[in-house]
Design an enzyme around this catalytic site. Sequence first.
Site, PDB file in Angstrom:
ATOM      1  N   VAL A 155      14.065  -8.047  10.850  1.00  0.00           N
ATOM      2  CA  VAL A 155      15.164  -7.980   9.883  1.00  0.00           C
ATOM      3  C   VAL A 155      16.154  -9.119  10.125  1.00  0.00           C
ATOM      4  O   VAL A 155      16.654  -9.751   9.189  1.00  0.00           O
ATOM      5  CB  VAL A 155      15.891  -6.618   9.977  1.00  0.00           C
ATOM      6  CG1 VAL A 155      17.174  -6.629   9.162  1.00  0.00           C
ATOM      7  CG2 VAL A 155      14.980  -5.487   9.513  1.00  0.00           C
ATOM      8  N   VAL A 209       8.184 -11.371  11.570  1.00  0.00           N
ATOM      9  CA  VAL A 209       9.593 -11.646  11.274  1.00  0.00           C
ATOM     10  C   VAL A 209      10.344 -10.325  11.334  1.00  0.00           C
ATOM     11  O   VAL A 209       9.880  -9.322  10.804  1.00  0.00           O
ATOM     12  CB  VAL A 209       9.729 -12.269   9.864  1.00  0.00           C
ATOM     13  CG1 VAL A 209      11.190 -12.449   9.495  1.00  0.00           C
ATOM     14  CG2 VAL A 209       8.973 -13.587   9.795  1.00  0.00           C
ATOM     15  N   LEU A 255      -4.888 -42.415  33.222  1.00  0.00           N
ATOM     16  CA  LEU A 255      -6.323 -42.488  33.504  1.00  0.00           C
ATOM     17  C   LEU A 255      -6.974 -41.180  33.062  1.00  0.00           C
ATOM     18  O   LEU A 255      -6.620 -40.113  33.580  1.00  0.00           O
ATOM     19  CB  LEU A 255      -6.560 -42.701  35.006  1.00  0.00           C
ATOM     20  CG  LEU A 255      -5.836 -43.898  35.649  1.00  0.00           C
ATOM     21  CD1 LEU A 255      -5.980 -43.855  37.171  1.00  0.00           C
ATOM     22  CD2 LEU A 255      -6.380 -45.219  35.088  1.00  0.00           C
ATOM     23  N   HIS A 275       8.470   1.047  20.519  1.00  0.00           N
ATOM     24  CA  HIS A 275       9.787   0.869  21.141  1.00  0.00           C
ATOM     25  C   HIS A 275      10.601   2.140  20.903  1.00  0.00           C
ATOM     26  O   HIS A 275      10.751   2.595  19.771  1.00  0.00           O
ATOM     27  CB  HIS A 275      10.404  -0.357  20.474  1.00  0.00           C
ATOM     28  CG  HIS A 275      11.875  -0.484  20.537  1.00  0.00           C
ATOM     29  ND1 HIS A 275      12.542  -0.689  21.702  1.00  0.00           N
ATOM     30  CD2 HIS A 275      12.809  -0.490  19.558  1.00  0.00           C
ATOM     31  CE1 HIS A 275      13.839  -0.801  21.437  1.00  0.00           C
ATOM     32  NE2 HIS A 275      14.021  -0.678  20.150  1.00  0.00           N
ATOM     33  N   ASP A 297       5.685 -37.837  17.580  1.00  0.00           N
ATOM     34  CA  ASP A 297       5.526 -39.232  18.000  1.00  0.00           C
ATOM     35  C   ASP A 297       4.255 -39.286  18.831  1.00  0.00           C
ATOM     36  O   ASP A 297       4.007 -38.424  19.670  1.00  0.00           O
ATOM     37  CB  ASP A 297       6.754 -39.756  18.731  1.00  0.00           C
ATOM     38  CG  ASP A 297       7.019 -39.069  20.058  1.00  0.00           C
ATOM     39  OD1 ASP A 297       6.596 -37.901  20.234  1.00  0.00           O
ATOM     40  OD2 ASP A 297       7.648 -39.689  20.930  1.00  0.00           O
ATOM     41  N   TYR A 355      20.308  -0.716  23.408  1.00  0.00           N
ATOM     42  CA  TYR A 355      21.362  -0.953  22.444  1.00  0.00           C
ATOM     43  C   TYR A 355      21.798   0.365  21.841  1.00  0.00           C
ATOM     44  O   TYR A 355      21.020   1.329  21.773  1.00  0.00           O
ATOM     45  CB  TYR A 355      20.928  -1.929  21.359  1.00  0.00           C
ATOM     46  CG  TYR A 355      19.677  -1.552  20.616  1.00  0.00           C
ATOM     47  CD1 TYR A 355      18.450  -2.074  20.996  1.00  0.00           C
ATOM     48  CD2 TYR A 355      19.706  -0.668  19.530  1.00  0.00           C
ATOM     49  CE1 TYR A 355      17.286  -1.733  20.310  1.00  0.00           C
ATOM     50  CE2 TYR A 355      18.558  -0.333  18.846  1.00  0.00           C
ATOM     51  CZ  TYR A 355      17.348  -0.858  19.240  1.00  0.00           C
ATOM     52  OH  TYR A 355      16.201  -0.519  18.569  1.00  0.00           O
ATOM     53  N   VAL A 393      -4.615  -4.049  -0.380  1.00  0.00           N
ATOM     54  CA  VAL A 393      -5.483  -5.233  -0.431  1.00  0.00           C
ATOM     55  C   VAL A 393      -6.722  -4.968   0.416  1.00  0.00           C
ATOM     56  O   VAL A 393      -6.615  -4.636   1.595  1.00  0.00           O
ATOM     57  CB  VAL A 393      -4.738  -6.476   0.073  1.00  0.00           C
ATOM     58  CG1 VAL A 393      -5.676  -7.673   0.162  1.00  0.00           C
ATOM     59  CG2 VAL A 393      -3.562  -6.797  -0.841  1.00  0.00           C
ATOM     60  N   GLN A 452       0.817  -1.214   0.000  1.00  0.00           N
ATOM     61  CA  GLN A 452       0.000   0.000   0.000  1.00  0.00           C
ATOM     62  C   GLN A 452       0.853   1.268   0.000  1.00  0.00           C
ATOM     63  O   GLN A 452       0.366   2.343  -0.323  1.00  0.00           O
ATOM     64  CB  GLN A 452      -0.932  -0.017   1.199  1.00  0.00           C
ATOM     65  CG  GLN A 452      -0.162  -0.155   2.507  1.00  0.00           C
ATOM     66  CD  GLN A 452      -1.077  -0.417   3.688  1.00  0.00           C
ATOM     67  OE1 GLN A 452      -2.284  -0.277   3.573  1.00  0.00           O
ATOM     68  NE2 GLN A 452      -0.508  -0.783   4.808  1.00  0.00           N
ATOM     69  N   SER A 491      10.979   0.045   7.322  1.00  0.00           N
ATOM     70  CA  SER A 491      11.401   1.402   6.961  1.00  0.00           C
ATOM     71  C   SER A 491      12.235   2.068   8.042  1.00  0.00           C
ATOM     72  O   SER A 491      13.003   2.976   7.757  1.00  0.00           O
ATOM     73  CB  SER A 491      10.179   2.278   6.683  1.00  0.00           C
ATOM     74  OG  SER A 491       9.349   1.658   5.743  1.00  0.00           O
ATOM     75  N   HIS A 492      12.063   1.631   9.279  1.00  0.00           N
ATOM     76  CA  HIS A 492      12.803   2.303  10.348  1.00  0.00           C
ATOM     77  C   HIS A 492      13.700   1.375  11.138  1.00  0.00           C
ATOM     78  O   HIS A 492      14.358   1.783  12.084  1.00  0.00           O
ATOM     79  CB  HIS A 492      11.844   2.996  11.318  1.00  0.00           C
ATOM     80  CG  HIS A 492      11.017   2.029  12.109  1.00  0.00           C
ATOM     81  ND1 HIS A 492      11.546   1.239  13.095  1.00  0.00           N
ATOM     82  CD2 HIS A 492       9.714   1.696  12.030  1.00  0.00           C
ATOM     83  CE1 HIS A 492      10.603   0.470  13.600  1.00  0.00           C
ATOM     84  NE2 HIS A 492       9.480   0.722  12.970  1.00  0.00           N
TER      85      HIS A 492
HETATM   86  N1  THG Z   1       1.247 -40.555  26.638  1.00  0.00           N
HETATM   87  C1  THG Z   1       0.373 -40.694  25.639  1.00  0.00           C
HETATM   88  N2  THG Z   1       0.604 -40.147  24.432  1.00  0.00           N
HETATM   89  C2  THG Z   1       1.729 -39.433  24.210  1.00  0.00           C
HETATM   90  C3  THG Z   1       2.689 -39.294  25.221  1.00  0.00           C
HETATM   91  C4  THG Z   1       2.417 -39.858  26.476  1.00  0.00           C
HETATM   92  N3  THG Z   1       1.925 -38.851  23.007  1.00  0.00           N
HETATM   93  C5  THG Z   1       2.940 -37.865  22.871  1.00  0.00           C
HETATM   94  C6  THG Z   1       4.190 -38.248  23.600  1.00  0.00           C
HETATM   95  N4  THG Z   1       3.860 -38.612  24.981  1.00  0.00           N
HETATM   96  C7  THG Z   1       4.781 -39.443  22.885  1.00  0.00           C
HETATM   97  N5  THG Z   1       5.973 -39.943  23.477  1.00  0.00           N
HETATM   98  C8  THG Z   1       6.079 -41.227  23.918  1.00  0.00           C
HETATM   99  C9  THG Z   1       7.332 -41.804  24.006  1.00  0.00           C
HETATM  100  C10 THG Z   1       7.476 -43.141  24.359  1.00  0.00           C
HETATM  101  C11 THG Z   1       6.350 -43.877  24.664  1.00  0.00           C
HETATM  102  C12 THG Z   1       5.115 -43.301  24.649  1.00  0.00           C
HETATM  103  C13 THG Z   1       4.968 -41.975  24.257  1.00  0.00           C
HETATM  104  C14 THG Z   1       6.464 -45.320  24.959  1.00  0.00           C
HETATM  105  N6  THG Z   1       7.420 -45.999  24.358  1.00  0.00           N
HETATM  106  C15 THG Z   1       7.530 -47.441  24.464  1.00  0.00           C
HETATM  107  C16 THG Z   1       8.994 -47.812  24.347  1.00  0.00           C
HETATM  108  O1  THG Z   1       9.703 -47.173  23.568  1.00  0.00           O
HETATM  109  O2  THG Z   1       9.409 -48.681  25.053  1.00  0.00           O
HETATM  110  C17 THG Z   1       6.728 -47.992  23.307  1.00  0.00           C
HETATM  111  C18 THG Z   1       7.018 -49.351  22.884  1.00  0.00           C
HETATM  112  C19 THG Z   1       6.125 -49.781  21.755  1.00  0.00           C
HETATM  113  O3  THG Z   1       6.322 -49.332  20.622  1.00  0.00           O
HETATM  114  O4  THG Z   1       5.186 -50.526  22.044  1.00  0.00           O
HETATM  115  O5  THG Z   1       5.659 -45.868  25.669  1.00  0.00           O
HETATM  116  O6  THG Z   1       3.179 -39.733  27.449  1.00  0.00           O
HETATM  117  N7  THG Z   1      -0.769 -41.347  25.837  1.00  0.00           N
END
Ligand code: THG
Length: 832
Positions: free
Chosen positions: A373, A371, A663, A236, A563, A269, A175, A37, A48-49
């Site tokens: 500079v 982001v 649980l 700032h 994972d 600074y 825009v 713009q 610019s500054h």
């Molecule tokens: N609990 C649950 N989900 C999760 C995590 C958790 N998801 C994200 C993160 N934490 C994932 N990280 C892991 C890392 C290792 C295991 C579980 C979650 C684990 N590993 C076994 C081992 O390596 O011995 C698995 C063996 C297998 O493949 O059966 O249990 O904390 N709900």
Amino acid sequence: MPYPQPRVVVIGLGVVGAALADELTLRGLRRVTVVDQGPLYETGGSSSHAPGFVFQTNGSRVMSLLAQRTLDKLDGLDVDGAWVSKRVGGLEIARTPERLRELRRRLGFATSWGVEASLVGPDECAALWPGLDPDTVSGGLHTPTDAVVKGVRAVQWQARRAEAAGATIRPLTRVVGLRTQGGRVTGVEVLPVPAAPDAQPDVIGADVVVSAAGLWGPGLARDLLGFELPMMPMAHGFGWSEPLAARASVDEATEVVRPMLRHQDAGMYLREWGSTIAIGAYDHRPLPVEDPQIASADEFAATGVHPAMHPFTPEDYEPTWKEAQTIVPELRDARLDVGRSFNGIFSFTPDGGPMLGPVPGVEGLWLAQAVWVTQSAGMAQVVADWLTTGDPGIDTHGLDFRRFDPAVVSHAHTVERASEAYDEVYDVVHPRASTARMRGLRTPPFHDRQRALGAVLGEASGWERPLWFEANADLPLPDEPALRLDDRDAWAARHWSPIAAAEARATRERVALHDMSPLPRARVSGPGATAFLRRMLTSDVDRAVGQVVYGLLLDESGGVLSDVTAARLGPEEYQLGLNGPLDLDWLRAHLPEGGSVQVHDVTTGHCGLGLWGPRSRDVLAALADTDVSDAAFRYYTAQRLRVAGVPVLAMRLSYVGELGWELYTPAEFGGRLWDVLWEAGAEHGIVAAGRRAFESLRLEKGYRLWGHDVTREHGPDEAGLGFAVRIGARDVVGAAALAARTSTQRLVCLTLDDPGTVLLGHEPVRSGDAVVGYVTSADQGYTSGTSIAYAWVPSALATVGTALDVEYLGVRHAATVTAEPIVDPQMTRLRG
Ligand code: THG
């Protein structure tokens, strides 16, 4: 890429937009248009500054690498003979012992990420920066390859090259709308600046639209897209001395020769600027800038009122000026040039990082926001790679816009956290520190029970999370004197208590309750859920109902995106344990057409407890309405049961490596769940355990923490996660790329020869004098009497028994590559 030669519209020609246009054309895109713009090339935004300080040292490896890439790109460029960047170096000075220690820590970061740096004494500081009074400083960190970048020239150089390669630059073009069709971007609506009141917008057709609109990003998002961008512009103070007599001979074109000077103890600074000294102030109160306070393009064009340069507030600036006069005597007789001084506006997010990447729900819409500079050209390279190949080529988890949890983002949250990010720019921030703002946003239903036990709380994704419990102060500590738990160095002892070690011991010896409520969880359900997850995870979820699997999400290049655990609750129903909002988004982005499979965030509305330790079965058996013996409730299985009447989803697995269950229950049942476990656990010596114990336990067990130990830069094998890849005949996202991946690095488990040494992560690893790697996670292993550091090192140094050094605050500590896991390699504790 949606099309082989997509039409890309970049909104904003600042340091980000210009670099992006250049990077896209360098990658062969020809139909790139940048609209801004403002007028060329000083378009009125932050670029610019910008004072153009590029300090490459950063606690974040990615932020450091992207600053390095930015400088590498800009080296040696000129615009019509005028320099674009100049490696004058950086000098961070200390006036307090704490800052001096912090500089040693930053030297470690610089060493880990490959930035040349050294600690220097007061006289050397004054030699590097003539005019600095050596009596006022106690030392400094000198980084000779840091540079000043001229923001507008960087814009001009990159924009011109992009144009030469076929890009179109359209200044004075605002825009006013986004066109979409079927959830896909088709173009932007634009008006000229200034525009007649009845002017009808033009449409620029586009397959991809990238907002690099800087300050205007939040307004654009709200007006055009109807969503809240978690970003807050802040003002700032930036002041100028009047020309100094002693510097009258300095050539204005040369502008700066001395290093950029940071005096972070006073949040300021200094940079020479021809015959004057310019001084920026981070010390004053945060000054958030709401949209209406930013001048419009029309106003800028008509009146010259600069949108990103606000009136100077001398009352905020005064302490900074006084301090500058203290450390630089020649300023004592000088006056502040109030007429030239201003408050510069630039962008902050809740965690201080940028916001890059695709916007969920609108195909073809991307962000390159917040982001500075410092990382500008590097960030543009990342976005350009990501857009054109799908692979950003770097760990994006701290860059990706989608990392902000939609459950937590609000305007109020953004203002609070961005203000804190502003305050912390120059603060000494401990790696284990929690935010102080917007606390108490999310609490589990047993929060009051935790507090009654003296929970010392930290924050994660908005959750209050116990770090340890003061009620456990009398529990026995581990017997290992070499851990020196009562004699930690003061830095490592912050946000920590020896109680954590006692809680870890209690978990391994008896039974503990660990709060798992903040663990991100999703329900994936509906016809096709199984087929969907079979495509997404590296291990096969298609097993009997009640089975749990551990697997990886891979990006298209085979990099580890997460994972996860997946518990099969029904033929087409799963509960996933995740690492964060990015995982939810990745899953949703890959859902099959037709809407039959649903992904719901069930973190919100539920709570969870890890009941872990050798006595955990005794506790659960006393309360459960089903048999929880090993034969009836196997390791890595899940069951729905009642625990003293509380409906619970129980999963037999443990990130701390002990017998037991996670649980989960709806929030309203959580209070009772806690109470019944607590009462039944009393005779078994149950304790509540906090995050600090949890962190140590998982390191002893060798479980990776995604985002720290492993990121999308790594394939499963080098990260030690190859066991979780069991593709078989399935078509799994990212798996095809695995075979072609090679890596010269390995994630290894180091133990320090001295178990009393405590590392905190990101320390450099040396082999002899050579820097060969860096630490990802580190902690003491309380129950194994070890000091553990996971680190990335070259494969040739990954053999068990290899001797390496880890450098911490300037001291080298002997370490050895150790067989992992350190605790229970035979899995007897978990499987029992
Ligand atoms: N609990 C649950 N989900 C999760 C995590 C958790 N998801 C994200 C993160 N934490 C994932 N990280 C892991 C890392 C290792 C295991 C579980 C979650 C684990 N590993 C076994 C081992 O390596 O011995 C698995 C063996 C297998 O493949 O059966 O249990 O904390 N709900």
